[in-house]
Design a protein around this motif. Structure first.
Motif, PDB file in Angstrom:
ATOM      1  N   MET A 211      17.180 -29.652   8.450  1.00 55.53           N
ATOM      2  CA  MET A 211      16.499 -28.231   9.559  1.00 55.53           C
ATOM      3  C   MET A 211      17.751 -27.719   9.968  1.00 55.53           C
ATOM      4  SD  MET A 211      12.574 -30.122  11.366  1.00 55.53           S
ATOM      5  CE  MET A 211      12.605 -29.294  12.013  1.00 55.53           C
ATOM      6  N   GLY A 212      17.202 -26.456  10.530  1.00 56.18           N
ATOM      7  CA  GLY A 212      18.288 -26.538  11.098  1.00 56.18           C
ATOM      8  C   GLY A 212      18.021 -25.736  12.029  1.00 56.18           C
ATOM      9  N   LEU A 213      18.941 -25.374  13.030  1.00 52.16           N
ATOM     10  CA  LEU A 213      18.807 -24.572  14.303  1.00 52.16           C
ATOM     11  C   LEU A 213      19.872 -23.460  14.238  1.00 52.16           C
ATOM     12  CD1 LEU A 213      16.829 -24.317  16.869  1.00 52.16           C
ATOM     13  CD2 LEU A 213      19.147 -25.775  17.798  1.00 52.16           C
ATOM     14  N   ASP A 214      19.204 -22.062  13.817  1.00 50.80           N
ATOM     15  CA  ASP A 214      20.667 -20.729  14.645  1.00 50.80           C
ATOM     16  C   ASP A 214      20.417 -20.886  15.843  1.00 50.80           C
ATOM     17  OD1 ASP A 214      20.149 -20.322  11.868  1.00 50.80           O
ATOM     18  OD2 ASP A 214      17.999 -19.176  11.971  1.00 50.80           O
ATOM     19  N   ALA A 215      21.895 -20.286  15.549  1.00 50.97           N
ATOM     20  CA  ALA A 215      22.622 -20.143  16.869  1.00 50.97           C
ATOM     21  C   ALA A 215      21.998 -19.225  18.015  1.00 50.97           C
ATOM     22  CB  ALA A 215      23.922 -19.585  17.061  1.00 50.97           C
ATOM     23  N   LEU A 216      22.054 -19.241  19.373  1.00 55.61           N
ATOM     24  CA  LEU A 216      20.939 -18.607  19.885  1.00 55.61           C
ATOM     25  C   LEU A 216      21.384 -17.696  20.781  1.00 55.61           C
ATOM     26  CD1 LEU A 216      19.455 -21.373  22.515  1.00 55.61           C
ATOM     27  CD2 LEU A 216      18.213 -20.452  20.737  1.00 55.61           C
ATOM     28  N   PRO A 217      20.978 -16.563  20.281  1.00 60.54           N
ATOM     29  CA  PRO A 217      21.723 -15.322  20.955  1.00 60.54           C
ATOM     30  C   PRO A 217      22.175 -15.156  22.384  1.00 60.54           C
ATOM     31  CG  PRO A 217      19.631 -14.469  20.437  1.00 60.54           C
ATOM     32  CD  PRO A 217      19.747 -16.042  20.287  1.00 60.54           C
TER      33      PRO A 217
ATOM     34  N   ARG B  26      11.437 -30.154  15.889  1.00 62.12           N
ATOM     35  CA  ARG B  26      10.463 -28.128  15.631  1.00 62.12           C
ATOM     36  C   ARG B  26      10.443 -27.602  17.169  1.00 62.12           C
ATOM     37  NH1 ARG B  26       8.201 -25.953  12.038  1.00 62.12           N
ATOM     38  NH2 ARG B  26       8.784 -27.160  10.245  1.00 62.12           N
ATOM     39  N   ARG B  27      10.054 -28.576  18.254  1.00 64.25           N
ATOM     40  CA  ARG B  27       9.874 -28.873  19.596  1.00 64.25           C
ATOM     41  C   ARG B  27      11.317 -28.283  20.342  1.00 64.25           C
ATOM     42  NH1 ARG B  27       5.888 -32.908  18.683  1.00 64.25           N
ATOM     43  NH2 ARG B  27       7.574 -34.612  19.878  1.00 64.25           N
ATOM     44  N   MET B  28      11.780 -28.589  19.488  1.00 64.57           N
ATOM     45  CA  MET B  28      13.412 -28.182  19.983  1.00 64.57           C
ATOM     46  C   MET B  28      13.769 -26.931  19.487  1.00 64.57           C
ATOM     47  SD  MET B  28      15.892 -31.772  20.165  1.00 64.57           S
ATOM     48  CE  MET B  28      14.980 -33.386  19.491  1.00 64.57           C
ATOM     49  N   GLY B  29      12.974 -26.772  18.631  1.00 59.56           N
ATOM     50  CA  GLY B  29      12.992 -24.883  17.254  1.00 59.56           C
ATOM     51  C   GLY B  29      14.104 -25.479  16.193  1.00 59.56           C
ATOM     52  N   PHE B  30      14.169 -26.506  15.768  1.00 55.94           N
ATOM     53  CA  PHE B  30      14.520 -26.444  13.950  1.00 55.94           C
ATOM     54  C   PHE B  30      13.477 -26.270  13.209  1.00 55.94           C
ATOM     55  CE2 PHE B  30      17.750 -29.411  16.680  1.00 55.94           C
ATOM     56  CZ  PHE B  30      18.318 -29.135  16.047  1.00 55.94           C
ATOM     57  N   SER B  31      13.445 -26.065  12.246  1.00 50.54           N
ATOM     58  CA  SER B  31      12.996 -25.564  11.209  1.00 50.54           C
ATOM     59  C   SER B  31      12.813 -25.955  10.132  1.00 50.54           C
ATOM     60  CB  SER B  31      12.970 -23.954  11.346  1.00 50.54           C
ATOM     61  OG  SER B  31      11.543 -23.402   9.861  1.00 50.54           O
ATOM     62  N   GLN B  32      12.356 -25.939   9.524  1.00 49.90           N
ATOM     63  CA  GLN B  32      12.603 -26.400   7.337  1.00 49.90           C
ATOM     64  C   GLN B  32      12.795 -25.274   6.474  1.00 49.90           C
ATOM     65  OE1 GLN B  32      10.868 -29.283   5.612  1.00 49.90           O
ATOM     66  NE2 GLN B  32       9.201 -29.722   7.346  1.00 49.90           N
ATOM     67  N   ASP B  33      12.865 -24.023   7.361  1.00 54.50           N
ATOM     68  CA  ASP B  33      13.704 -22.838   6.295  1.00 54.50           C
ATOM     69  C   ASP B  33      14.745 -22.608   7.287  1.00 54.50           C
ATOM     70  OD1 ASP B  33      12.632 -20.657   5.423  1.00 54.50           O
ATOM     71  OD2 ASP B  33      12.095 -19.481   7.481  1.00 54.50           O
ATOM     72  N   THR B  34      15.624 -23.292   6.068  1.00 54.88           N
ATOM     73  CA  THR B  34      16.734 -22.906   6.233  1.00 54.88           C
ATOM     74  C   THR B  34      17.925 -23.641   4.931  1.00 54.88           C
ATOM     75  OG1 THR B  34      19.198 -24.290   7.692  1.00 54.88           O
ATOM     76  CG2 THR B  34      17.111 -25.471   6.746  1.00 54.88           C
ATOM     77  N   VAL B  35      18.649 -23.067   4.904  1.00 55.71           N
ATOM     78  CA  VAL B  35      20.011 -23.008   3.661  1.00 55.71           C
ATOM     79  C   VAL B  35      20.716 -23.505   3.704  1.00 55.71           C
ATOM     80  CG1 VAL B  35      21.252 -21.743   2.141  1.00 55.71           C
ATOM     81  CG2 VAL B  35      18.662 -20.475   3.012  1.00 55.71           C
ATOM     82  N   LEU B  36      21.053 -24.915   3.610  1.00 57.38           N
ATOM     83  CA  LEU B  36      21.799 -25.687   3.472  1.00 57.38           C
ATOM     84  C   LEU B  36      23.119 -25.320   3.168  1.00 57.38           C
ATOM     85  CD1 LEU B  36      20.052 -29.177   3.031  1.00 57.38           C
ATOM     86  CD2 LEU B  36      20.258 -28.713   5.453  1.00 57.38           C
ATOM     87  N   PRO B  37      24.531 -25.690   3.979  1.00 58.01           N
ATOM     88  CA  PRO B  37      25.889 -25.705   3.079  1.00 58.01           C
ATOM     89  C   PRO B  37      26.062 -26.587   1.827  1.00 58.01           C
ATOM     90  CG  PRO B  37      26.263 -26.814   5.055  1.00 58.01           C
ATOM     91  CD  PRO B  37      24.472 -26.393   4.808  1.00 58.01           C
ATOM     92  N   GLN B  38      26.456 -26.722   0.997  1.00 50.57           N
ATOM     93  CA  GLN B  38      26.659 -26.779  -0.534  1.00 50.57           C
ATOM     94  C   GLN B  38      26.505 -28.871  -0.037  1.00 50.57           C
ATOM     95  OE1 GLN B  38      29.749 -25.613  -3.085  1.00 50.57           O
ATOM     96  NE2 GLN B  38      28.552 -27.941  -4.934  1.00 50.57           N
TER      97      GLN B  38
ATOM     98  N   GLY C 254       8.672 -38.240   9.957  1.00 49.72           N
ATOM     99  CA  GLY C 254       8.074 -38.592  10.944  1.00 49.72           C
ATOM    100  C   GLY C 254       8.351 -37.509  11.534  1.00 49.72           C
ATOM    101  N   LEU C 255      10.029 -37.701  12.018  1.00 48.92           N
ATOM    102  CA  LEU C 255      10.755 -37.362  13.001  1.00 48.92           C
ATOM    103  C   LEU C 255      11.097 -35.047  12.884  1.00 48.92           C
ATOM    104  CD1 LEU C 255      13.818 -39.086  13.431  1.00 48.92           C
ATOM    105  CD2 LEU C 255      12.241 -38.836  14.400  1.00 48.92           C
ATOM    106  N   GLU C 256       9.904 -35.051  12.211  1.00 53.21           N
ATOM    107  CA  GLU C 256      10.384 -33.192  12.006  1.00 53.21           C
ATOM    108  C   GLU C 256       9.531 -32.359  13.629  1.00 53.21           C
ATOM    109  OE1 GLU C 256       7.989 -29.496   9.767  1.00 53.21           O
ATOM    110  OE2 GLU C 256       6.807 -31.331   9.632  1.00 53.21           O
ATOM    111  N   GLY C 257       8.153 -33.361  13.992  1.00 51.40           N
ATOM    112  CA  GLY C 257       7.688 -32.426  14.864  1.00 51.40           C
ATOM    113  C   GLY C 257       8.336 -32.603  15.836  1.00 51.40           C
ATOM    114  N   LEU C 258       9.476 -33.408  16.086  1.00 53.64           N
ATOM    115  CA  LEU C 258      10.188 -34.051  17.537  1.00 53.64           C
ATOM    116  C   LEU C 258      10.952 -32.859  17.948  1.00 53.64           C
ATOM    117  CD1 LEU C 258      11.357 -35.468  20.321  1.00 53.64           C
ATOM    118  CD2 LEU C 258      13.054 -36.572  18.497  1.00 53.64           C
TER     119      LEU C 258
END
Length: 140
Positions: free
Chosen positions: A132-138, A102-114, A96-100
């Motif tokens: 969810m993951g957020l890649d470092a901003l360039p 996602r608006r911050m730039g997080f995505s479910q398209d991520t690979v988690l560490p073990q 239920g928090l996915e939208g919140l």
């Protein structure tokens, strides 16, 4: 109106964040070895914790006082906390928090560490959870 301050919380003051969580009947805790950030208006009104994991940071303890919700405070605090993070920032949350997030730039398209992948499997035994993951901003 008192000023809102977003700032890292020094280690000797960590019990204040745990006290804030408890005062709202939250089971969240400040994790040892992490970097804590808080929003203050007189006292703490929001908190987050970043803990190092392989490849980045694990974001936990995101909690905003109900009286301060709906004002973008979580987004602002997380933005400040992750601004200088190298690598990916991951979180595990209720769907239920996915939208919140996602608006911050997080995505479910991520690979988690073990370590987080194993944790997600354990958490899912008792409740619905997504990663969810957020890649470092360039750098600009």
């Amino acid at each position: 109106m008192p000023e809102l301050n977003l700032e890292p919380l020094a280690e000797p003051l960590w019990p204040l964040l745990n006290k804030f969580y408890r005062s709202h009947n939250s089971s969240m805790k400040a994790l040892k070895g992490g970097r804590l950030w808080v929003a203050r208006v007189d006292g703490i009104v929001a908190g987050v914790c970043l803990t190092p994991v392989v490849g980045g940071q694990w974001l936990t303890g995101v909690f905003v006082d109900p009286a301060y919700r709906g004002q973008g405070l979580a987004s602002r605090l997380i933005g400040e906390a992750v601004a200088d993070v190298d690598g990916t920032v991951w979180l595990l949350c209720h769907p239920g928090l996915e939208g919140l997030y996602r608006r911050m730039g997080f995505s479910q398209d991520t690979v988690l560490p073990q370590s987080l992948s194993e944790r997600l499997v354990r958490y899912r035994r008792n409740k619905p959870m997504i990663a969810m993951g957020l890649d470092a901003l360039p750098e600009r």
